[in-house]
Enzyme design. Structure first.
Site, PDB file in Angstrom:
ATOM      1  N   GLU A 103       1.015  -1.067  -0.063  1.00 46.17           N
ATOM      2  CA  GLU A 103      -0.154  -0.083  -0.225  1.00 46.17           C
ATOM      3  C   GLU A 103       0.872   1.328  -0.038  1.00 46.17           C
ATOM      4  O   GLU A 103       2.028   1.351   0.546  1.00 46.17           O
ATOM      5  CB  GLU A 103      -1.016  -0.041   1.186  1.00 46.17           C
ATOM      6  CG  GLU A 103      -2.112  -1.036   1.114  1.00 46.17           C
ATOM      7  CD  GLU A 103      -3.037  -1.237   1.967  1.00 46.17           C
ATOM      8  OE1 GLU A 103      -4.438  -1.586   1.841  1.00 46.17           O
ATOM      9  OE2 GLU A 103      -2.863  -0.781   3.423  1.00 46.17           O
ATOM     10  N   CYS A 147       6.428  -7.251   6.971  1.00 42.85           N
ATOM     11  CA  CYS A 147       7.615  -6.744   7.730  1.00 42.85           C
ATOM     12  C   CYS A 147       8.286  -7.933   8.526  1.00 42.85           C
ATOM     13  O   CYS A 147       7.451  -8.440   9.279  1.00 42.85           O
ATOM     14  CB  CYS A 147       7.013  -5.784   8.640  1.00 42.85           C
ATOM     15  SG  CYS A 147       8.633  -4.738   9.264  1.00 42.85           S
ATOM     16  N   CYS A 165      -1.160   5.686   9.935  1.00 36.73           N
ATOM     17  CA  CYS A 165       0.023   4.850  10.532  1.00 36.73           C
ATOM     18  C   CYS A 165      -0.351   3.288  11.212  1.00 36.73           C
ATOM     19  O   CYS A 165      -1.120   3.397  11.960  1.00 36.73           O
ATOM     20  CB  CYS A 165       0.631   5.728  11.581  1.00 36.73           C
ATOM     21  SG  CYS A 165       1.096   6.970  11.039  1.00 36.73           S
ATOM     22  N   CYS A 190       6.790  -5.564  15.916  1.00 39.66           N
ATOM     23  CA  CYS A 190       6.418  -4.513  16.809  1.00 39.66           C
ATOM     24  C   CYS A 190       4.825  -4.714  17.147  1.00 39.66           C
ATOM     25  O   CYS A 190       3.974  -4.940  16.195  1.00 39.66           O
ATOM     26  CB  CYS A 190       6.285  -3.126  16.025  1.00 39.66           C
ATOM     27  SG  CYS A 190       7.868  -2.772  15.483  1.00 39.66           S
ATOM     28  N   CYS A 213       1.650  -2.750  15.567  1.00 38.74           N
ATOM     29  CA  CYS A 213       1.605  -2.560  14.135  1.00 38.74           C
ATOM     30  C   CYS A 213       0.761  -3.713  13.133  1.00 38.74           C
ATOM     31  O   CYS A 213       1.411  -4.909  13.465  1.00 38.74           O
ATOM     32  CB  CYS A 213       2.968  -2.342  13.811  1.00 38.74           C
ATOM     33  SG  CYS A 213       3.055  -2.018  11.904  1.00 38.74           S
ATOM     34  N   CYS A 252       3.396   8.260   1.344  1.00 39.50           N
ATOM     35  CA  CYS A 252       3.987   7.395   2.279  1.00 39.50           C
ATOM     36  C   CYS A 252       4.185   5.955   1.508  1.00 39.50           C
ATOM     37  O   CYS A 252       3.156   5.855   0.932  1.00 39.50           O
ATOM     38  CB  CYS A 252       2.927   7.222   3.329  1.00 39.50           C
ATOM     39  SG  CYS A 252       3.276   5.993   4.387  1.00 39.50           S
TER      40      CYS A 252
HETATM   41  N1  SAH Z   1       9.214   0.042   9.925  1.00 37.92           N
HETATM   42  C1  SAH Z   1       9.479   1.533   9.976  1.00 37.92           C
HETATM   43  C2  SAH Z   1       8.481   2.186   9.297  1.00 37.92           C
HETATM   44  C3  SAH Z   1       6.919   1.676   9.195  1.00 37.92           C
HETATM   45  S1  SAH Z   1       5.836   2.371  10.091  1.00 37.92           S
HETATM   46  C4  SAH Z   1       9.371   2.093  11.577  1.00 37.92           C
HETATM   47  O1  SAH Z   1       9.337   1.210  12.167  1.00 37.92           O
HETATM   48  O2  SAH Z   1       9.566   3.281  11.607  1.00 37.92           O
HETATM   49  C5  SAH Z   1       5.573   4.281  10.298  1.00 37.92           C
HETATM   50  C6  SAH Z   1       5.207   4.361  11.815  1.00 37.92           C
HETATM   51  O3  SAH Z   1       4.126   4.291  12.251  1.00 37.92           O
HETATM   52  C7  SAH Z   1       6.250   4.035  12.900  1.00 37.92           C
HETATM   53  O4  SAH Z   1       6.702   4.732  13.795  1.00 37.92           O
HETATM   54  C8  SAH Z   1       5.245   2.813  13.584  1.00 37.92           C
HETATM   55  O5  SAH Z   1       5.817   2.637  14.819  1.00 37.92           O
HETATM   56  C9  SAH Z   1       3.876   3.547  13.467  1.00 37.92           C
HETATM   57  N2  SAH Z   1       2.824   2.602  13.725  1.00 37.92           N
HETATM   58  C10 SAH Z   1       2.816   1.361  13.413  1.00 37.92           C
HETATM   59  N3  SAH Z   1       1.625   0.895  13.897  1.00 37.92           N
HETATM   60  C11 SAH Z   1       0.832   1.851  14.280  1.00 37.92           C
HETATM   61  C12 SAH Z   1      -0.415   1.884  14.882  1.00 37.92           C
HETATM   62  N4  SAH Z   1      -1.200   0.788  14.919  1.00 37.92           N
HETATM   63  N5  SAH Z   1      -0.915   3.292  15.234  1.00 37.92           N
HETATM   64  C13 SAH Z   1       0.040   4.424  15.106  1.00 37.92           C
HETATM   65  N6  SAH Z   1       1.129   4.126  14.674  1.00 37.92           N
HETATM   66  C14 SAH Z   1       1.631   3.269  14.466  1.00 37.92           C
END
Ligand code: SAH
Length: 362
Positions: A93, A113, A340, A117, A120, A106
């Site tokens: 996406e 991935c 995000c 985390c 996410c 974005c």
């Molecule tokens: N892998 C990279 C980029 C992808 S995520 C990273 O970790 O930075 C982009 C941002 O969205 C990151 O800061 C991530 O932690 C955040 N993110 C992930 N899941 C989220 C969620 N459910 N709600 C809000 N932010 C989230």
């Protein structure tokens, strides 16, 4: 039959080498790149300043192959999200977020991935593979075309963030070539500070990025102590907090002390207490940083919830009082799951979460 070379996998330098290898002049690379990224032309016969024989040679031996749009969704707030097919089984996406003074795209760097985390939704899907350079820069090309930018000559995409699916620094070489194209005047010509790589903290690659380019850096910190960060951002077990902050400092020094963006997702009752905020202030005491507080975006199957507004404000105020520029990120495209951490695409996982990996193995 071997697959034809895809010219979208090359940045300027590697395309110059390609033309030298086939016995042509390196300035051909400049011409071809301009056609593709300035004019949006991907058909060799329209590249009228190339000789006929070069055009047919290119046609025979190479292709310009873009990924395809599967669907487009438009949010009430103007955000647009594209599902982009990269092969028979997988899609990623890409999201365009228009604001008054800029437009941010974005982009995704991996199918799924490999990190885990906890908050996410991409992480829940597991990991299939790295995207190629053509599949990453292809997202930018496709968005420009869908927004009519090649035709109108208007630059609607002013900023690029590697905040879609995947961990960009685990796909270093392809991400670097993409950055080279994004910032090359012959291609998209963006200023380096308008390109942001967001990472959960792969320290050796942060060092490489510092040496290879000086784009903006964002760190998904999300916790101000190791115990909590080990849990919600498990890569922290390999690259602990203090080492990560030191790497950020070195990165910033390499860019005349420009700020590093610290991303901090607000998880109700998990990382949003006043003590967490005070600890975060300590973490950032000698780092030029600004903080983005990201309201947690929910997705199916998650047990986390977002901190309430008062809690977010109280957290923010502690940082601001300590002199740290802090903003609460607006949630955009929520109605089309484009916010995000909500990007999921379609991942045929080779490494599903339960089979794979603790971050320590990466
Ligand atoms: N892998 C990279 C980029 C992808 S995520 C990273 O970790 O930075 C982009 C941002 O969205 C990151 O800061 C991530 O932690 C955040 N993110 C992930 N899941 C989220 C969620 N459910 N709600 C809000 N932010 C989230």
């Amino acid at each position: 039959m071997t697959e034809k070379t895809n010219l979208l996998d090359y940045d300027l330098k590697s395309l110059e080498s390609y033309f030298n290898e086939i016995g042509d002049k390196s300035f051909r690379a400049r011409q071809v790149i301009k056609w593709i990224y300035h004019h949006g032309v991907v058909d060799y016969q329209s590249m009228t300043n190339l000789s006929k024989s070069l055009r047919s040679n290119l046609e025979e031996n190479t292709i310009i192959k873009l990924p395809e749009i599967v669907t487009e969704q438009r949010s009430e707030d103007g955000t647009r999200k594209w599902l982009i097919r990269v092969d028979n089984k997988n899609s990623v996406e890409t999201v365009f977020i228009p604001e008054n003074d800029r437009g941010t795209l974005c982009i995704s760097s991996q199918v799924g991935c490999p990190l885990d985390c906890k908050f996410c939704s991409t992480a829940q899907q597991g990991f299939n593979r790295n995207l190629t350079t053509s599949e990453i820069i292809g997202q930018v090309w496709i968005a420009n075309q869908a927004l009519g930018c090649f035709e109108s000559g208007k630059r609607l995409i002013t900023n690029i963030v590697f905040m879609g699916m995947g961990e960009p620094l685990l796909n270093y070489n392809n991400v670097l070539k993409t950055i080279n194209l994004l910032t090359d005047d012959l291609a998209f010509g963006l200023a380096r500070r308008r390109v942001t790589v967001s990472t959960s903290g792969i320290i050796p690659e942060i060092e490489r990025l510092k040496d290879d380019t000086n784009v903006s850096l964002a760190i998904s910190l999300h916790a101000s102590n190791n115990e909590l960060r080990n849990n919600i951002v498990p890569i922290n077990r390999s690259y602990p907090l203090n080492d990560l902050l030191a790497a950020c400092k070195r990165y910033s020094e390499g860019r005349d002390n420009e700020t590093v963006t610290i991303e901090y997702v607000m998880l109700n009752g998990v990382n949003d207490g006043l003590q967490d905020a005070r600890d975060l202030v300590k973490c950032l005491h000698d780092l030029p940083a600004k903080v983005n507080l990201i309201p947690f975006n929910k997705f199916p199957g998650t047990n986390y919830t977002c901190s309430d507004q008062n809690t977010i404000n109280a957290f923010r105020d502690i940082l601001i009082k300590a002199g740290i520029v802090t903003i609460t990120r607006k949630t955009r495209g929520d109605d089309i799951d484009a916010a995000c951490g909500q990007l999921v695409g379609k991942v045929s996982a080779k490494a599903a979460r339960h089979q794979k990996t603790s971050a320590g193995q990466i």
